[in-house]
Design an enzyme around this catalytic site. Structure first.
Site, mmCIF file in Angstrom:
data_model
loop_
_atom_site.group_PDB
_atom_site.id
_atom_site.type_symbol
_atom_site.label_atom_id
_atom_site.label_comp_id
_atom_site.label_asym_id
_atom_site.label_seq_id
_atom_site.Cartn_x
_atom_site.Cartn_y
_atom_site.Cartn_z
ATOM 1 C CB SER A 26 -0.823 0.229 1.352
ATOM 2 O OG SER A 26 -1.628 1.167 1.409
ATOM 3 N N GLY A 27 0.185 2.384 -0.369
ATOM 4 C CA GLY A 27 0.914 3.700 -0.172
ATOM 5 C C GLY A 27 2.403 3.888 -0.634
ATOM 6 C CG ASP A 47 1.818 -4.748 3.453
ATOM 7 O OD1 ASP A 47 1.788 -3.784 3.066
ATOM 8 O OD2 ASP A 47 0.610 -5.116 4.448
ATOM 9 C CG ASP A 71 2.698 -9.198 12.416
ATOM 10 O OD1 ASP A 71 3.415 -8.207 12.318
ATOM 11 O OD2 ASP A 71 1.824 -9.493 13.063
ATOM 12 C CE1 TYR A 163 2.478 6.812 12.225
ATOM 13 C CE2 TYR A 163 3.174 9.302 12.660
ATOM 14 C CZ TYR A 163 3.177 7.870 11.816
ATOM 15 O OH TYR A 163 3.425 8.117 10.639
ATOM 16 C CE LYS A 167 6.506 6.136 11.727
ATOM 17 N NZ LYS A 167 6.837 4.946 10.714
ATOM 18 C CB THR A 198 -0.733 6.938 1.983
ATOM 19 O OG1 THR A 198 -0.835 7.053 3.341
ATOM 20 C CG2 THR A 198 0.419 7.373 1.220
HETATM 21 P P1 NAP Z 1 -0.292 2.673 4.341
HETATM 22 O O1 NAP Z 1 -0.698 3.042 2.979
HETATM 23 O O2 NAP Z 1 -1.354 2.282 5.482
HETATM 24 O O3 NAP Z 1 0.755 1.626 4.103
HETATM 25 C C1 NAP Z 1 1.473 0.643 5.338
HETATM 26 C C2 NAP Z 1 1.365 -0.674 4.953
HETATM 27 O O4 NAP Z 1 1.979 -1.444 6.119
HETATM 28 C C3 NAP Z 1 -0.114 -1.500 4.808
HETATM 29 O O5 NAP Z 1 -0.234 -2.196 3.559
HETATM 30 C C4 NAP Z 1 -0.049 -2.207 6.098
HETATM 31 O O6 NAP Z 1 -1.146 -3.291 5.938
HETATM 32 C C5 NAP Z 1 1.269 -2.609 6.378
HETATM 33 N N1 NAP Z 1 1.308 -3.024 7.739
HETATM 34 C C6 NAP Z 1 0.829 -2.668 8.763
HETATM 35 N N2 NAP Z 1 1.140 -3.540 9.915
HETATM 36 C C7 NAP Z 1 2.065 -4.338 9.297
HETATM 37 C C8 NAP Z 1 2.899 -5.414 9.883
HETATM 38 N N3 NAP Z 1 2.749 -5.807 11.239
HETATM 39 N N4 NAP Z 1 3.629 -6.118 8.906
HETATM 40 C C9 NAP Z 1 3.802 -5.722 7.695
HETATM 41 N N5 NAP Z 1 3.031 -5.151 7.360
HETATM 42 C C10 NAP Z 1 2.241 -4.278 7.923
HETATM 43 O O7 NAP Z 1 0.360 3.759 4.952
HETATM 44 P P2 NAP Z 1 1.635 4.885 4.357
HETATM 45 O O8 NAP Z 1 1.003 6.036 4.470
HETATM 46 O O9 NAP Z 1 2.081 4.192 3.201
HETATM 47 O O10 NAP Z 1 2.798 4.626 5.441
HETATM 48 C C11 NAP Z 1 3.930 4.178 5.383
HETATM 49 C C12 NAP Z 1 4.932 4.307 6.282
HETATM 50 O O11 NAP Z 1 4.998 5.989 5.986
HETATM 51 C C13 NAP Z 1 4.420 4.107 7.639
HETATM 52 O O12 NAP Z 1 5.432 3.742 8.512
HETATM 53 C C14 NAP Z 1 3.937 5.586 8.232
HETATM 54 O O13 NAP Z 1 4.068 5.899 9.360
HETATM 55 C C15 NAP Z 1 4.911 6.421 7.391
HETATM 56 N N6 NAP Z 1 4.196 7.935 7.198
HETATM 57 C C16 NAP Z 1 3.314 8.191 6.226
HETATM 58 C C17 NAP Z 1 3.008 9.616 6.297
HETATM 59 C C18 NAP Z 1 2.018 9.993 5.476
HETATM 60 O O14 NAP Z 1 1.550 11.114 5.201
HETATM 61 N N7 NAP Z 1 1.133 8.869 4.627
HETATM 62 C C19 NAP Z 1 3.574 10.510 6.898
HETATM 63 C C20 NAP Z 1 4.729 10.096 7.559
HETATM 64 C C21 NAP Z 1 5.098 8.900 7.829
HETATM 65 P P3 NAP Z 1 -2.526 -2.988 6.523
HETATM 66 O O15 NAP Z 1 -3.148 -1.775 5.540
HETATM 67 O O16 NAP Z 1 -3.344 -4.270 6.318
HETATM 68 O O17 NAP Z 1 -2.696 -2.267 7.982
#
Ligand code: NAP
Length: 267
Positions: A26-27, A47, A71, A163, A167, A198
């Site tokens: 994802s994302g 994932d 996981d 959260y 981080k 995302t």
């Molecule tokens: P996302 O679209 O929710 O993607 C995260 C992926 O990680 C999802 O597919 C999720 O699966 C998977 N995941 C969750 N728990 C897991 C586990 N225990 N083992 C393996 N995979 C797991 O989120 P994103 O926005 O791309 O975020 C990616 C990273 O960027 C994260 O670390 C987030 O904290 C960081 N981040 C994002 C933003 C933002 O604005 N988007 C800003 C700062 C930092 P499920 O969907 O099934 O839970």
């Protein structure tokens, strides 16, 4: 000139390299997979969301891809994953820790179960992944680990509490791992994204049924534009390019750094 240009472009490429990307279903992880595939890497996409991984693999059709439903908060599963990668690919060049969860709640509204899960996935998951990658890369005498942090890990933001704590832990993990693994030729850096749209960040404008509140979404986009001196909202590719830089030889003299990719919102 042509040769110089080729040398420069080669430094950013990952041809013949094997990269693990967690959160690739994802994302930001999915976009990282697409960019790394274009840069020539063979990919191990990790994932808990198998269907999401299959969609990502379809986007990377010109690259060799392997899907791993793991996981990252399960230490033994992560160790076994690292061993499988080396057994099948024969090497491990880059490990990108992008998997995470984004429950947001304020200090006074914290929920114990969700808090424990945030710590287990965002912080300890990254920790076990760094340890597993470091163990394998030490044998090779080289490798690059890139963690995905957040602006919330290095400064205050209302409602981010646990959260942000996780981080901040990822930042500390990056510094310590870089110091410990550097003597083995392993670099460890982190990218701290600003707000990027995302599935995770869309929770900020979805109601309890998951429906998008368009007014709320627009208000968030406007707010994110305002906090950036550049007046823009970032896109997943902005993060993926920074991850590629840290994974490639272009950053061979850089370790232990947390790079804010936020349009200047986190200056
Ligand atoms: P996302 O679209 O929710 O993607 C995260 C992926 O990680 C999802 O597919 C999720 O699966 C998977 N995941 C969750 N728990 C897991 C586990 N225990 N083992 C393996 N995979 C797991 O989120 P994103 O926005 O791309 O975020 C990616 C990273 O960027 C994260 O670390 C987030 O904290 C960081 N981040 C994002 C933003 C933002 O604005 N988007 C800003 C700062 C930092 P499920 O969907 O099934 O839970």
């Amino acid at each position: 000139m042509g040769d110089d240009m080729n040398r420069t472009m080669r430094a950013f490429r990952l041809d013949g390299r094997v990269a693990v990307i967690t959160g690739a279903g994802s994302g930001l992880g999915r976009e990282a997979a697409r960019v790394f595939a274009e840069a020539g890497a063979s990919l191990v996409l990790v994932d808990i969301d198998t269907a999401g991984l299959e969609q990502t693999a379809a986007l990377c059709k010109d690259a060799t891809t392997t899907i791993e439903t793991v996981d990252i908060s399960d230490r033994s599963a992560v160790d076994a994953l690292a061993d499988r990668v080396v057994a099948s690919a024969g090497r491990l060049d880059a490990w990108i820790n992008c998997a995470g969860i984004g429950y947001m709640h304020s200090l006074l509204a914290a929920d114990a179960e969700r808090a424990a899960k945030l710590i287990a996935v965002n912080m300890m998951g990254a920790f076990w992944c760094c340890a597993a990658a470091g163990r394998v890369m030490r044998e090779q005498g080289r490798g690059a680990i890139v963690n995905v942090s957040s602006g919330g890990g290095s400064g205050p933001a209302r409602g981010v509490s646990i959260y942000g704590m996780t981080k901040a832990g990822v930042n500390s993990l990056t510094w310590t791992s870089a110091a410990e693994l550097g003597p083995y030729g392993i670099r460890v850096n982190a990218v701290a994204p600003g707000w990027i749209e995302t599935p995770m960040s869309s929770l900020m404008y979805r109601d309890e049924r998951g429906e998008v509140d368009l007014t709320k979404r627009q208000a968030i986009m406007d707010q994110m534009e305002k906090v950036s001196p550049l007046g823009i909202v970032g896109e997943p590719a902005d993060i993926a390019y920074a991850l590629l830089y840290f994974a490639s030889d272009a950053s061979r003299y850089i370790t232990g750094q947390v790079l804010n990719v936020s349009g200047g919102a986190t200056i």
